[in-house]
Design a protein around this motif. Structure first.
Motif, mmCIF file in Angstrom:
data_model
loop_
_atom_site.group_PDB
_atom_site.id
_atom_site.type_symbol
_atom_site.label_atom_id
_atom_site.label_comp_id
_atom_site.label_asym_id
_atom_site.label_seq_id
_atom_site.Cartn_x
_atom_site.Cartn_y
_atom_site.Cartn_z
ATOM 1 N N ALA A 1 0.664 -6.646 -0.358
ATOM 2 C CA ALA A 1 -0.132 -6.835 0.858
ATOM 3 C C ALA A 1 0.629 -7.650 1.888
ATOM 4 C CB ALA A 1 -1.451 -7.524 0.509
ATOM 5 N N VAL A 2 1.254 -8.730 1.448
ATOM 6 C CA VAL A 2 1.995 -9.590 2.372
ATOM 7 C C VAL A 2 3.184 -8.835 2.971
ATOM 8 C CG1 VAL A 2 3.374 -11.688 2.559
ATOM 9 C CG2 VAL A 2 1.273 -11.696 1.222
ATOM 10 N N GLY A 3 3.885 -8.052 2.153
ATOM 11 C CA GLY A 3 5.030 -7.286 2.639
ATOM 12 C C GLY A 3 4.635 -6.275 3.695
ATOM 13 N N LEU A 4 3.544 -5.547 3.460
ATOM 14 C CA LEU A 4 3.086 -4.560 4.434
ATOM 15 C C LEU A 4 2.659 -5.231 5.737
ATOM 16 C CD1 LEU A 4 0.966 -1.427 3.701
ATOM 17 C CD2 LEU A 4 0.440 -2.851 5.677
ATOM 18 N N ALA A 5 1.902 -6.318 5.611
ATOM 19 C CA ALA A 5 1.388 -6.991 6.806
ATOM 20 C C ALA A 5 2.513 -7.586 7.646
ATOM 21 C CB ALA A 5 0.406 -8.089 6.388
ATOM 22 N N ASN A 6 3.461 -8.254 6.993
ATOM 23 C CA ASN A 6 4.521 -8.930 7.736
ATOM 24 C C ASN A 6 5.429 -7.964 8.483
ATOM 25 O OD1 ASN A 6 3.604 -11.400 6.929
ATOM 26 N ND2 ASN A 6 5.132 -11.712 5.328
ATOM 27 N N ALA A 7 5.725 -6.828 7.862
ATOM 28 C CA ALA A 7 6.657 -5.878 8.470
ATOM 29 C C ALA A 7 6.171 -5.415 9.833
ATOM 30 C CB ALA A 7 6.854 -4.677 7.541
ATOM 31 N N TYR B 1 -2.569 1.306 12.242
ATOM 32 C CA TYR B 1 -2.127 -0.053 11.943
ATOM 33 C C TYR B 1 -3.277 -0.945 11.507
ATOM 34 C CZ TYR B 1 -0.648 -4.851 12.807
ATOM 35 O OH TYR B 1 -0.418 -6.191 12.691
ATOM 36 N N GLY B 2 -4.362 -0.946 12.272
ATOM 37 C CA GLY B 2 -5.463 -1.859 11.992
ATOM 38 C C GLY B 2 -6.140 -1.600 10.673
ATOM 39 N N ARG B 3 -6.505 -0.353 10.407
ATOM 40 C CA ARG B 3 -7.226 -0.037 9.179
ATOM 41 C C ARG B 3 -6.381 -0.288 7.938
ATOM 42 N NH1 ARG B 3 -10.092 5.718 9.580
ATOM 43 N NH2 ARG B 3 -8.063 6.301 10.459
ATOM 44 N N SER B 4 -5.094 0.095 7.997
ATOM 45 C CA SER B 4 -4.235 -0.131 6.829
ATOM 46 C C SER B 4 -4.046 -1.619 6.578
ATOM 47 C CB SER B 4 -2.874 0.557 7.028
ATOM 48 O OG SER B 4 -2.162 -0.007 8.118
ATOM 49 N N LEU B 5 -3.962 -2.424 7.653
ATOM 50 C CA LEU B 5 -3.775 -3.861 7.486
ATOM 51 C C LEU B 5 -5.018 -4.514 6.880
ATOM 52 C CD1 LEU B 5 -1.859 -6.268 8.014
ATOM 53 C CD2 LEU B 5 -3.027 -6.575 10.189
#
Length: 412
Positions: free
Chosen positions: A329-335, A287-291
Motif C-alpha cells: 500500500a505504501v509503495g503504490l501510494a508514494n509512487a 488514481y483516487g479510487r485505487s489509492l
C-alpha cells in the motif's frame, strides 16, 4: 507516456543509480544504527527512542529553512554535499566503535547530523528531478525511483540484518558509508543545467516570507493538504509501531536481528510490487479510487499484528504477511503522490512547498519517536505495536474526506 521516456534521458540514469546507492545506504543504516545501540552499546528502550528522535528531529527543526535554501542554490550540489557528509559521519561512527568507546550520547549526535543531511538531500532531490526529465516523463521517473526505493529497502534491510548478525553493526555501518560516497561520485556525472534559482519579480525576499509562501501554498491546496495529513498521521503512529516491533522481535524471536531484517525485507518487497504496479492501478481504476482502496487495506492490516505475541514460526509468518501487505500500500501510494506534488507545485516554489510538506509528514516521525519511548517504557513493546497499528488505520480518513477519491488522472 511510455516506460522508455525516463530511461531515454541519460542524466536520469545517473540520478537513478545514485539514488539507489543512497537509498541502500539509508536502509542498512536505519537498521544497523539502532541495533548498534541495542546490541553493542546495551542501550535502553528510552535511549533507542532518543536515537530515533535525534535522527528525525531535523525534519521538524530544519525542513522549512532548508526548503528556502533549495530554492536559492543548485540542487545537484546540495545532494552531493549531503551524500559526502553522511559518508564521513558514518565513517567516524564506525571508527569510534571499532577502536575506541562510543557513548550512546555521541551516537545520538551522529544520528542528528545524519538526519540533517538527509533532510537536505531529500528536499534537493525532489526539486532536482523535474530538471532531469521532461514533464511528460515525470510520473514514469517517479515510479522507477519509488520501485527502486522499495527494492533497496528489500535489499538493505535483509543485508543489514544479516550483516549485524554475522559481521556486527560497525561493519554494516561501514558499508553504509561507502554507498553514500559512491552516490556522490555518480551525481558528479550528471550533466544538466542546475543554476541557482533566481528570485522572480514580486517574489518575497526575506527568508521567513519565502518560507511562509510555501506553507500557505500547501495549506490552500486541498489535495496537497490531504496527502500531507495522511503521511504525517501514518508516520507518527508507524514510528510507535516500528519501535515496538523492533524491541519485540529482537527480544522474543530466535536470531532476533536476522528475523527483524527478514521482516523489513518482505515489507520492502511489498513496497516494490506496489510501486511497480502503481501505473497499472491508476490506468485501470483511476488514481483516487485505487489509492483509497489500497490504503484502506494497507493502513488497517497492521491491526492483525495483535493476533500473535509469542516467538513461534506461525507468529513470524503472520508478521511477514501483514508487513508485505502494508508495504504494498505504501509503495503504490508514494509512487503516485510524489508526481502529483511535483505537478501541482510551481517550479520556483518546489523547495519551500516540499519543505512544508516534509515538516508535516516526516516531522511527525520525531513526535512519534518521543511517544514511542513513553509507550514502550510504560506499557511494553507489544502495546506500542497495538497503539501504532490503531493510528495508521485512522490515517486513511485524510484521503477519504478530500477531493482525491474523484481524481482519475494524475494530471487533473
Amino acid at each position: 507516456m511510455t516506460a522508455a521516456r525516463a530511461w531515454s534521458a541519460r542524466p536520469f540514469r545517473w540520478v537513478w543509480a545514485a539514488s539507489g546507492l543512497s537509498l541502500l545506504g539509508s536502509e542498512i543504516g536505519d537498521l544497523a544504527i539502532p541495533l548498534l545501540a541495542l546490541l553493542t552499546l546495551d542501550a535502553s528502550p528510552g535511549e533507542i527512542a532518543s536515537l530515533r528522535l535525534a535522527q528525525f528531529a531535523p525534519f521538524l527543526l530544519l525542513t522549512l529553512a532548508f526548503g528556502v535554501l533549495v530554492d536559492r542554490m543548485g540542487r545537484r550540489r546540495l545532494m552531493i554535499t549531503a551524500d559526502l557528509g553522511r559518508g564521513l559521519v558514518l565513517l567516524t561512527v564506525a571508527a569510534a566503535v571499532l577502536w575506541w568507546t562510543l557513548p550512546v550520547g555521541w551516537l545520538v549526535v551522529a544520528a542528528f547530523a545524519l538526519g540533517t543531511l538527509t533532510v537536505l538531500y531529500q528536499l534537493a532531490d525532489f526539486s532536482f528531478l523535474p530538471q532531469v526529465v521532461p514533464r511528460e516523463a515525470l510520473a514514469d521517473a517517479n515510479a522507477k525511483l519509488s520501485a527502486t526505493q522499495s527494492a533497496m529497502s528489500l535489499a538493505g534491510n535483509g543485508a543489514g540484518g544479516v550483516a549485524v548478525q554475522v559481521l556486527t553493526a560497525p561493519f554494516a555501518i561501514l558499508a553504509t558509508a561507502g554507498s553514500y560516497l559512491l552516490s556522490a561520485l555518480l551525481l558528479r556525472r550528471v550533466r544538466v543545467d542546475d543554476p541557482a534559482p533566481v528570485a522572480e519579480a514580486g517574489q518575497p525576499r526575506g527568508a521567513w516570507r519565502q518560507t511562509r509562501e510555501g506553507i500557505e501554498f500547501l495549506v490552500r491546496d486541498r489535495v496537497l493538504r490531504a496527502l500531507a495529513g495522511e503521511a504525517g498521521t501514518w508516520n507518527l503512529f508507524n514510528e510507535i509501531l516500528l519501535l515496538g516491533l523492533t524491541l519485540h522481535v529482537v527480544r522474543t524471536f530466535e536470531y532476533g536481528a536476522a528475523a527483524l531484517g527478514g521482516l523489513l525485507m518482505v515489507a520492502g518487497l511489498g513496497g516494490f510490487l506496489g510501486a511497480w504496479l502503481s501505473g497499472h492501478a491508476t490506468r485501470r481504476f483511476g488514481y483516487g479510487r485505487s489509492l483509497v482502496a489500497t490504503l484502506a487495506v494497507g493502513n488497517t492490516i497492521p491491526l492483525a499484528l495483535g493476533l500473535a505475541q509469542d516467538g513461534s514460526v506461525a507468529a513470524l509468518l503472520l508478521y511477514a504477511v501483514v508487513l508485505t501487505t502494508s508495504g504494498f500500500a505504501v509503495g503504490l501510494a508514494n509512487a503516485q503522490a510524489v508526481t502529483v506534488r511535483q505537478l501541482i507545485t510551481p517550479a520556483p516554489l518546489r523547495g519551500r512547498v516540499n519543505g512544508a510538506y516534509r515538516f508535516v509528514s516526516w516531522g511527525m516521525v520525531a513526535v512519534g519517536a518521543s511517544l514511542a519511548g513513553v509507550v514502550t517504557t510504560v506499557w511494553g513493546p507489544f502495546a506500542a505495536i497495538l497503539v501504532g497499528a490503531a493510528g495508521t488505520t485512522v490515517a486513511t480518513l485524510w484521503i477519504v474526506f478530500s477531493p482525491i477519491p474523484s481524481l482519475r488522472d494524475l494530471t487533473e
